[in-house]
Design a protein around this motif. Structure first.
Motif, PDB file in Angstrom:
ATOM      1  N   GLY A 161       0.584  -1.224  -0.353  1.00  0.00           N
ATOM      2  CA  GLY A 161       0.220   0.065   0.351  1.00  0.00           C
ATOM      3  C   GLY A 161       0.878   1.266   0.030  1.00  0.00           C
ATOM      4  O   GLY A 161       0.479   2.229   0.071  1.00  0.00           O
ATOM      5  N   TYR A 162       1.932   0.849  -0.591  1.00  0.00           N
ATOM      6  CA  TYR A 162       3.037   2.149  -0.574  1.00  0.00           C
ATOM      7  C   TYR A 162       2.909   2.936  -1.423  1.00  0.00           C
ATOM      8  O   TYR A 162       2.019   2.466  -2.731  1.00  0.00           O
ATOM      9  N   GLN A 163       3.301   4.286  -1.585  1.00  0.00           N
ATOM     10  CA  GLN A 163       3.311   5.591  -2.981  1.00  0.00           C
ATOM     11  C   GLN A 163       4.747   4.852  -3.153  1.00  0.00           C
ATOM     12  O   GLN A 163       5.844   5.349  -2.159  1.00  0.00           O
ATOM     13  N   VAL A 164       5.120   4.518  -3.870  1.00  0.00           N
ATOM     14  CA  VAL A 164       6.624   4.244  -4.055  1.00  0.00           C
ATOM     15  C   VAL A 164       6.943   4.837  -5.665  1.00  0.00           C
ATOM     16  O   VAL A 164       6.644   4.370  -7.328  1.00  0.00           O
ATOM     17  N   ALA A 165       8.307   6.083  -5.308  1.00  0.00           N
ATOM     18  CA  ALA A 165       9.099   6.945  -6.412  1.00  0.00           C
ATOM     19  C   ALA A 165       9.936   5.696  -6.978  1.00  0.00           C
ATOM     20  O   ALA A 165      10.794   5.017  -5.355  1.00  0.00           O
ATOM     21  N   PHE A 166      10.292   5.638  -7.733  1.00  0.00           N
ATOM     22  CA  PHE A 166      11.645   4.257  -7.974  1.00  0.00           C
ATOM     23  C   PHE A 166      12.296   4.867  -9.568  1.00  0.00           C
ATOM     24  O   PHE A 166      11.233   5.642 -10.182  1.00  0.00           O
ATOM     25  N   VAL A 167      13.670   4.495  -9.623  1.00  0.00           N
ATOM     26  CA  VAL A 167      14.564   5.496 -11.081  1.00  0.00           C
ATOM     27  C   VAL A 167      15.739   4.186 -11.704  1.00  0.00           C
ATOM     28  O   VAL A 167      15.981   3.321 -10.662  1.00  0.00           O
ATOM     29  N   GLU A 180      14.702   1.749 -21.580  1.00  0.00           N
ATOM     30  CA  GLU A 180      13.757   0.724 -21.674  1.00  0.00           C
ATOM     31  C   GLU A 180      13.708   0.494 -20.398  1.00  0.00           C
ATOM     32  O   GLU A 180      13.059  -0.610 -20.082  1.00  0.00           O
ATOM     33  N   HIS A 181      14.665   0.698 -19.356  1.00  0.00           N
ATOM     34  CA  HIS A 181      14.888  -0.831 -18.195  1.00  0.00           C
ATOM     35  C   HIS A 181      13.343   0.139 -17.057  1.00  0.00           C
ATOM     36  O   HIS A 181      12.468  -1.131 -17.224  1.00  0.00           O
ATOM     37  N   VAL A 182      13.411   1.249 -17.324  1.00  0.00           N
ATOM     38  CA  VAL A 182      12.621   2.149 -16.533  1.00  0.00           C
ATOM     39  C   VAL A 182      10.713   1.426 -17.427  1.00  0.00           C
ATOM     40  O   VAL A 182      10.032   1.525 -16.670  1.00  0.00           O
ATOM     41  N   GLU A 183      10.139   1.763 -18.503  1.00  0.00           N
ATOM     42  CA  GLU A 183       9.934   1.049 -19.132  1.00  0.00           C
ATOM     43  C   GLU A 183       9.116  -0.427 -19.174  1.00  0.00           C
ATOM     44  O   GLU A 183       7.798  -0.533 -19.032  1.00  0.00           O
ATOM     45  N   ARG A 184       9.566  -1.245 -18.678  1.00  0.00           N
ATOM     46  CA  ARG A 184       9.472  -2.239 -18.885  1.00  0.00           C
ATOM     47  C   ARG A 184       9.182  -3.056 -17.520  1.00  0.00           C
ATOM     48  O   ARG A 184       7.916  -3.419 -17.112  1.00  0.00           O
ATOM     49  N   ALA A 185       9.862  -1.816 -16.293  1.00  0.00           N
ATOM     50  CA  ALA A 185       9.008  -2.213 -14.549  1.00  0.00           C
ATOM     51  C   ALA A 185       7.799  -2.107 -14.615  1.00  0.00           C
ATOM     52  O   ALA A 185       7.156  -2.616 -14.658  1.00  0.00           O
ATOM     53  N   LEU A 186       7.635  -0.347 -15.431  1.00  0.00           N
ATOM     54  CA  LEU A 186       6.128   0.162 -15.620  1.00  0.00           C
ATOM     55  C   LEU A 186       5.063  -1.483 -16.071  1.00  0.00           C
ATOM     56  O   LEU A 186       4.253  -1.570 -15.861  1.00  0.00           O
ATOM     57  N   ASP A 187       5.474  -1.977 -17.352  1.00  0.00           N
ATOM     58  CA  ASP A 187       4.229  -2.614 -17.491  1.00  0.00           C
ATOM     59  C   ASP A 187       4.465  -3.283 -16.607  1.00  0.00           C
ATOM     60  O   ASP A 187       3.321  -4.596 -17.149  1.00  0.00           O
ATOM     61  N   ILE A 188       5.764  -4.184 -16.688  1.00  0.00           N
ATOM     62  CA  ILE A 188       5.703  -5.524 -15.255  1.00  0.00           C
ATOM     63  C   ILE A 188       4.647  -5.135 -14.208  1.00  0.00           C
ATOM     64  O   ILE A 188       3.707  -6.319 -14.170  1.00  0.00           O
ATOM     65  N   LEU A 189       4.500  -4.013 -13.529  1.00  0.00           N
ATOM     66  CA  LEU A 189       4.462  -3.535 -12.521  1.00  0.00           C
ATOM     67  C   LEU A 189       1.913  -3.530 -12.399  1.00  0.00           C
ATOM     68  O   LEU A 189       1.743  -4.223 -12.024  1.00  0.00           O
ATOM     69  N   GLY A 190       2.663  -2.624 -14.134  1.00  0.00           N
ATOM     70  CA  GLY A 190       1.130  -2.773 -13.875  1.00  0.00           C
ATOM     71  C   GLY A 190      -0.117  -2.552 -13.308  1.00  0.00           C
ATOM     72  O   GLY A 190      -1.223  -3.163 -12.988  1.00  0.00           O
ATOM     73  N   CYS A 191       0.497  -1.674 -12.208  1.00  0.00           N
ATOM     74  CA  CYS A 191      -1.318  -1.177 -11.182  1.00  0.00           C
ATOM     75  C   CYS A 191      -1.407   0.173 -10.742  1.00  0.00           C
ATOM     76  O   CYS A 191      -1.132   0.789 -12.457  1.00  0.00           O
ATOM     77  N   PRO A 192      -2.112   0.755 -10.310  1.00  0.00           N
ATOM     78  CA  PRO A 192      -2.714   1.936 -10.183  1.00  0.00           C
ATOM     79  C   PRO A 192      -1.998   3.043 -10.807  1.00  0.00           C
ATOM     80  O   PRO A 192      -0.886   3.424 -10.023  1.00  0.00           O
ATOM     81  N   GLU A 193      -1.475   4.099 -11.390  1.00  0.00           N
ATOM     82  CA  GLU A 193      -1.345   4.960 -12.251  1.00  0.00           C
ATOM     83  C   GLU A 193      -0.809   6.086 -10.750  1.00  0.00           C
ATOM     84  O   GLU A 193       0.511   6.458 -10.763  1.00  0.00           O
TER      85      GLU A 193
END
Length: 262
Positions: A37-43, A48-61
């Motif tokens: 339930g955290y709000q998470v910022a990551f770097v 391309e690695h950031v975009e891939r991670a966003l696709d994997i996570l698939g949680c509310p923006e």
């Protein structure tokens, strides 16, 4: 935006920043925090690695935020922190996971002879200076709010004789243990804990397949008879990030399957 001052309740303690959060252990920590339930910022350092991670996570923006950032560039990191604060308020949890570990080119030659001054400086910059920059940036607001959790991701290479990693990686991770203790001492009176997790051999796309020679050799040294998982490391980090871990600070938690025990 939460103004400096004491945090109001537990709900104000749910903003986390994870560096190196796009792959391996970092991505699993991001995933665990999101599930909690955290709000998470990551770097990450590559878009391309950031975009891939966003696709994997698939949680509310609205629950996560990611950018391509070099953690050694203080101004760049500071601006990213400001953007997080503008979205969610103060960052109460910091996970310093970003790290690099150059591979040995000639397996028969000593590591020291293959380590240039430039490569040494870059590894120390990312693995040790990066965490220092972020702790320095975030500690003042944590002190003002009387609460914070800082988790540094080290390595067994910084705890025992390094059998795989190079001298720059081992030195940076050993230094991270020292930084953890020093920061813990300074910040403990302000309700801030600083701890380190030191994983052993955890398989990921960075370590290669289980049947690689380096991994077969590593497996022979692990008493539990298997490799670790990124999920196991993430669960330890999640506990250290929680209010229940308030009496643990300055510690290094070895997650090595018995390969190293202090």
């Amino acid at each position: 935006m939460l103004k400096p001052g004491k945090l109001k309740d537990q709900s104000d303690r749910r903003v986390a920043l994870v560096t190196g959060g796009t792959r391996g252990i970092g991505l699993e920590i991001v995933r665990r925090f999101l599930a909690d339930g955290y709000q998470v910022a990551f770097v990450g350092t590559k878009a391309e690695h950031v975009e891939r991670a966003l696709d994997i996570l698939g949680c509310p923006e609205g629950q996560f935020y990611a950018e391509t950032i070099d953690v050694t560039r203080q101004n760049e990191v500071g601006e990213f922190v400001d953007r997080i604060r503008a979205r969610w308020g103060e960052i109460t949890i910091l996970v310093n996971n970003a790290g690099i570990s150059p591979k040995r080119v000639d397996q028969d030659a000593p590591w020291l002879s293959q380590t240039s001054f430039g490569e040494w400086a870059r590894v120390i910059d990312v693995n040790l200076n990066g965490p220092f920059i972020l702790i320095r940036l975030l500690a003042p607001a944590m002190i003002a709010n009387g609460y914070g959790r800082i988790i540094n991701v080290g390595s067994v290479a910084g705890r025992a004789m390094p059998l795989i990693a190079g001298p720059h990686y081992a030195a940076s991770k050993a230094g991270l243990v020292g930084l953890t203790r020093a920061a813990a001492r300074d910040l403990a009176p302000h309700g801030i804990t600083v701890n380190c997790v030191a994983p052993g051999r955890v398989l990921s796309d960075l370590t290669g397949p289980p049947d690689a020679q380096v991994n077969r050799s590593a497996l022979s040294r692990i008493p539990v008879g298997r490799f670790g998982t990124a999920e196991e490391v993430a669960y330890v980090a999640a506990f250290l990030a929680s209010p229940m871990a308030g009496f643990i600070t300055g510690a290094t938690i070895d997650i090595t399957g018995g390969e190293f025990a202090a």
